[in-house]
Design a protein around this motif. Sequence first.
Motif, PDB file in Angstrom:
ATOM      1  N   ARG A 252      60.123  29.980  59.847  1.00  0.00           N
ATOM      2  CA  ARG A 252      59.020  30.554  60.602  1.00  0.00           C
ATOM      3  C   ARG A 252      58.002  31.292  59.750  1.00  0.00           C
ATOM      4  NH1 ARG A 252      59.723  32.559  66.500  1.00  0.00           N
ATOM      5  NH2 ARG A 252      60.966  30.845  67.284  1.00  0.00           N
ATOM      6  N   HIS A 253      58.421  31.710  58.565  1.00  0.00           N
ATOM      7  CA  HIS A 253      57.575  32.601  57.782  1.00  0.00           C
ATOM      8  C   HIS A 253      57.780  32.320  56.290  1.00  0.00           C
ATOM      9  CE1 HIS A 253      55.997  36.433  56.265  1.00  0.00           C
ATOM     10  NE2 HIS A 253      55.350  36.513  57.419  1.00  0.00           N
ATOM     11  N   THR A 256      60.615  34.495  54.641  1.00  0.00           N
ATOM     12  CA  THR A 256      61.991  34.123  55.000  1.00  0.00           C
ATOM     13  C   THR A 256      62.332  32.758  54.402  1.00  0.00           C
ATOM     14  OG1 THR A 256      61.204  33.275  57.131  1.00  0.00           O
ATOM     15  CG2 THR A 256      62.106  35.503  57.118  1.00  0.00           C
TER      16      THR A 256
END
Lengths: 331, 331
Positions: A252-253, A256
């Motif tokens: 998602r990021h 991460t």
Amino acid sequence: MRIVLDAMGGDRAPQVVIDGAVQAAREYGVEILLVGREDVVRAELTRYDTAGLSLPIVHASQVIEMEEHPAAAVKVKPDSSMVVGMEAIKRGEAQAFVSAGNSGGVMAAALLRLGRLRGIKRPALAAIFPFPSGPCLVLDVGANTDCKPEWLLQFGIMGSVYMERVLGVTRPRVGLLSNGEEETKGSIVVQEAHQLLKGSDLRFIGNVEGKDVPTGMADVVVSDGFAGNVVVKLAEGVAKMLLGLIREEIQRHPLTMLGGLLAKPAFEGVRTRLDYAEHGGAPLLGVDGVVIIGHGRSNARAIKNAVRVAVQAVEGGMLEAIKSGITEVKG
Amino acid sequence: MRIVLDAMGGDRAPQVVIDGAVQAAREYGVEILLVGREDVVRAELTRYDTAGLSLPIVHASQVIEMEEHPAAAVKVKPDSSMVVGMEAIKRGEAQAFVSAGNSGGVMAAALLRLGRLRGIKRPALAAIFPFPSGPCLVLDVGANTDCKPEWLLQFGIMGSVYMERVLGVTRPRVGLLSNGEEETKGSIVVQEAHQLLKGSDLRFIGNVEGKDVPTGMADVVVSDGFAGNVVVKLAEGVAKMLLGLIREEIQRHPLTMLGGLLAKPAFEGVRTRLDYAEHGGAPLLGVDGVVIIGHGRSNARAIKNAVRVAVQAVEGGMLEAIKSGITEVKG
């Protein structure tokens, strides 16, 4: 020692099976009878250096496919690799049978050609969980849906013998799958089985609940084939769901994602520690022969390890130990 | 609307229960009857600003503890918060009962004071899985270990009504837990239940295997209380084992530790998405009243959400819908 290997069994047969057979023959110094379509198996074998290895081919013209109905398939395909392989065991030409094929088919072929061990009410299909704490054998996982208490006791005896003689676990802890710890918990059959197990010579640790199974509290988990099957498949499903969710959240990021990249060896470590291939296969217990069934998705290493497990079962005198275990309880 | 909340139920009662009650009263504008030891509850309430909220206390001198035997406890503790709370429902003073206490105790108290809904053979205890794909209701998860096929059909009807009326799932997909997809798979009881479900008006999708449960293939998973209990507890155990193993592997090396640190929001995301507290509680279905049971480890948010679920069950006309669902099948 001679081991029969079903060259046609498994999602990636015969390729990975032959690969695993060559590795096993070299590593364990055993003779491996490759049962299957001779031309196919021979062609595959030429890809390996088999100098000094004993890998004879036993021709079988038919193959029982993964999706076939086991009992029917065994009857209409008497020249299948499974049936022909079992016949070799029956005639004493080999000491164990290994297949990564249709497990129902293996069981049907074993029952048809080898029959049950004397005193055994029902053979049981086992599964092995490679938990962090050690291997855990769950049985039955699908052969017998409606069970009698006495069958469950026999599953406990067979599972205990297997863990002791084949996987080297001293005095295996045997648990009974139930919906509560207390001996008054469980279905009527489970409650009666509890009493039988309690009165046996096994190292019975009482009921184990679903949450206890992955902790490795028991080395052997006794269950009917219905709940046992649910356990094995649910554990697989939950692990898949959870790892998928972690992957999704990591992607998602960018930060991460970087974290996921750095932590990759940890995830690989998890995968290695939970790798079913390490244990190669699980036994069909209660038939008159050593029968090891590998996962349909077996790779070459899993096949090799399934052969190792078969060798250990023969060397450990598993069949004799089961026979005497059953007799002692009855006497 | 009035909701009875068991102020003494749950591992962290009464603190988190009162906290959740205050939040729920404010957020949903309902009156919450707090049943429990008046002095304790009153003292706890003084810690909150309850101006404009309706949170009357109903005194009950006894508490049924987590480890007590349900049926026995209900009998020897007629002035327990559970029994007193059920009596308030019975007299029509409130429309739903919520507790995070001993689930067996809640069920025993409900059976004793509310009784079964007309036509219902056996009440079922449900559990809700917060899967990534959406909530999934599994029932029964422990109230009935040995079931008859007709009971399983009723579990399907009740579960379907719950998902539709309370959680807003349109035409919920109902699956029957079994050890194989084919309708010939399963125990004798499960095979008969399959036919009953197939012949019903439910959106029956057939058997679901253990591996299918976490995929969210079914909104409602029908099972006897034995296998259902194993499913709920095993899923919890496998998730715990897996996350523990990941943590262990991450801590093996400074780089993977750094990765784990960076990926932390992803793990928190996973935790949020699998948070049981979101769904607050699961229903006891088949008794003559709306009864919602929260997890023993409920936090204040879980309590608040359990109240929300109770409100939705009342507003959705769950009881009437179950009654007519059962009648239609019978007629």
